[in-house]
Write a protein that holds these residues in place. Structure first.
Motif, PDB file in Angstrom:
ATOM      1  N   VAL A 161       1.339   5.402  12.267  1.00 11.93           N
ATOM      2  CA  VAL A 161       2.123   6.039  11.205  1.00 11.93           C
ATOM      3  C   VAL A 161       1.188   6.575  10.124  1.00 11.93           C
ATOM      4  N   ALA A 162       0.212   5.783   9.715  1.00 16.25           N
ATOM      5  CA  ALA A 162      -0.752   6.238   8.702  1.00 16.25           C
ATOM      6  C   ALA A 162      -1.514   7.464   9.197  1.00 16.25           C
ATOM      7  N   ASN A 163      -1.895   7.470  10.475  1.00 16.68           N
ATOM      8  CA  ASN A 163      -2.602   8.625  11.034  1.00 16.68           C
ATOM      9  C   ASN A 163      -1.721   9.873  11.021  1.00 16.68           C
ATOM     10  N   GLY A 164      -0.428   9.692  11.299  1.00 17.69           N
ATOM     11  CA  GLY A 164       0.496  10.823  11.260  1.00 17.69           C
ATOM     12  C   GLY A 164       0.647  11.392   9.855  1.00 17.69           C
ATOM     13  N   ILE A 165       0.692  10.508   8.876  1.00 15.14           N
ATOM     14  CA  ILE A 165       0.770  10.965   7.480  1.00 15.14           C
ATOM     15  C   ILE A 165      -0.512  11.708   7.105  1.00 15.14           C
ATOM     16  N   ASP A 166      -1.661  11.139   7.461  1.00 14.01           N
ATOM     17  CA  ASP A 166      -2.938  11.816   7.192  1.00 14.01           C
ATOM     18  C   ASP A 166      -2.973  13.190   7.832  1.00 14.01           C
ATOM     19  N   LYS A 167      -2.536  13.273   9.068  1.00 13.14           N
ATOM     20  CA  LYS A 167      -2.552  14.549   9.792  1.00 13.14           C
ATOM     21  C   LYS A 167      -1.702  15.589   9.078  1.00 13.14           C
ATOM     22  N   TYR A 168      -0.533  15.178   8.595  1.00 15.53           N
ATOM     23  CA  TYR A 168       0.336  16.098   7.867  1.00 15.53           C
ATOM     24  C   TYR A 168      -0.372  16.647   6.637  1.00 15.53           C
ATOM     25  N   PHE A 169      -1.004  15.769   5.846  1.00 15.02           N
ATOM     26  CA  PHE A 169      -1.664  16.222   4.624  1.00 15.02           C
ATOM     27  C   PHE A 169      -2.904  17.054   4.909  1.00 15.02           C
ATOM     28  N   GLU A 170      -3.587  16.803   6.017  1.00 15.42           N
ATOM     29  CA  GLU A 170      -4.732  17.616   6.399  1.00 15.42           C
ATOM     30  C   GLU A 170      -4.304  19.043   6.715  1.00 15.42           C
ATOM     31  N   GLU A 171      -3.071  19.206   7.214  1.00 13.78           N
ATOM     32  CA  GLU A 171      -2.576  20.519   7.606  1.00 13.78           C
ATOM     33  C   GLU A 171      -1.969  21.295   6.433  1.00 13.78           C
ATOM     34  N   GLN A 172      -1.793  20.647   5.306  1.00 17.17           N
ATOM     35  CA  GLN A 172      -1.181  21.306   4.146  1.00 17.17           C
ATOM     36  C   GLN A 172      -2.173  22.143   3.389  1.00 17.17           C
TER      37      GLN A 172
END
Length: 134
Positions: free
Chosen positions: A123-134
């Motif tokens: 879940v933390a990795n998914g959140i990180d991935k989202y913010f990296e793409e913003q």
């Protein structure tokens, strides 16, 4: 009688100006024990004109699929405008059902410390991935 009900949670969330809201739950399904897996919900009809909840759901889904390759595919990313928390959050909001208590395997997994840690990291990795793409 909720001490901190859904309206109060979202009012608080909106008042602090957070960028991301994730509501984590365990699901049930009456009638059959066969239903299992993770479900990720977001609202297309939310009060969020920006922050792309569908993009966040996709990033979270991909991180979970990477961490749990043997899970039923595809994990769901579903829009559901009936969830109060995803509809009224003023920033990116997702609701994740991490498994079904009515499914023996899911229930056993959710009781495992190793599985819980693996889920938390995914879940933390998914959140990180989202913010990296913003």
């Amino acid at each position: 009688n909720d001490i901190f009900n859904k309206k109060e949670r979202i009012a608080y969330f909106n008042s602090v100006g957070a960028d991301y809201f994730l509501s984590i739950h365990c699901n049930t399904y009456a009638g059959t024990e066969d239903v299992n897996g993770v479900r990720i919900y977001f609202s297309e009809d939310s009060q969020v004109p920006v922050k792309q909840p569908q993009t966040a759901a996709k990033a979270l889904c991909e991180a979970l699929e990477e961490a749990f390759p043997d899970y039923k595919k595809p994990m769901s990313e579903m829009t559901d405008d009936s969830y109060y928390v995803t509809h009224w959050a003023k920033s990116c909001a997702l609701l994740i059902e991490i498994g079904y208590l009515t499914n023996k395997t899911d229930a056993e997994n959710m009781l495992s410390t190793a599985w819980q840690e693996k889920m938390a990291v995914a879940v933390a990795n998914g959140i990180d991935k989202y913010f990296e793409e913003q």
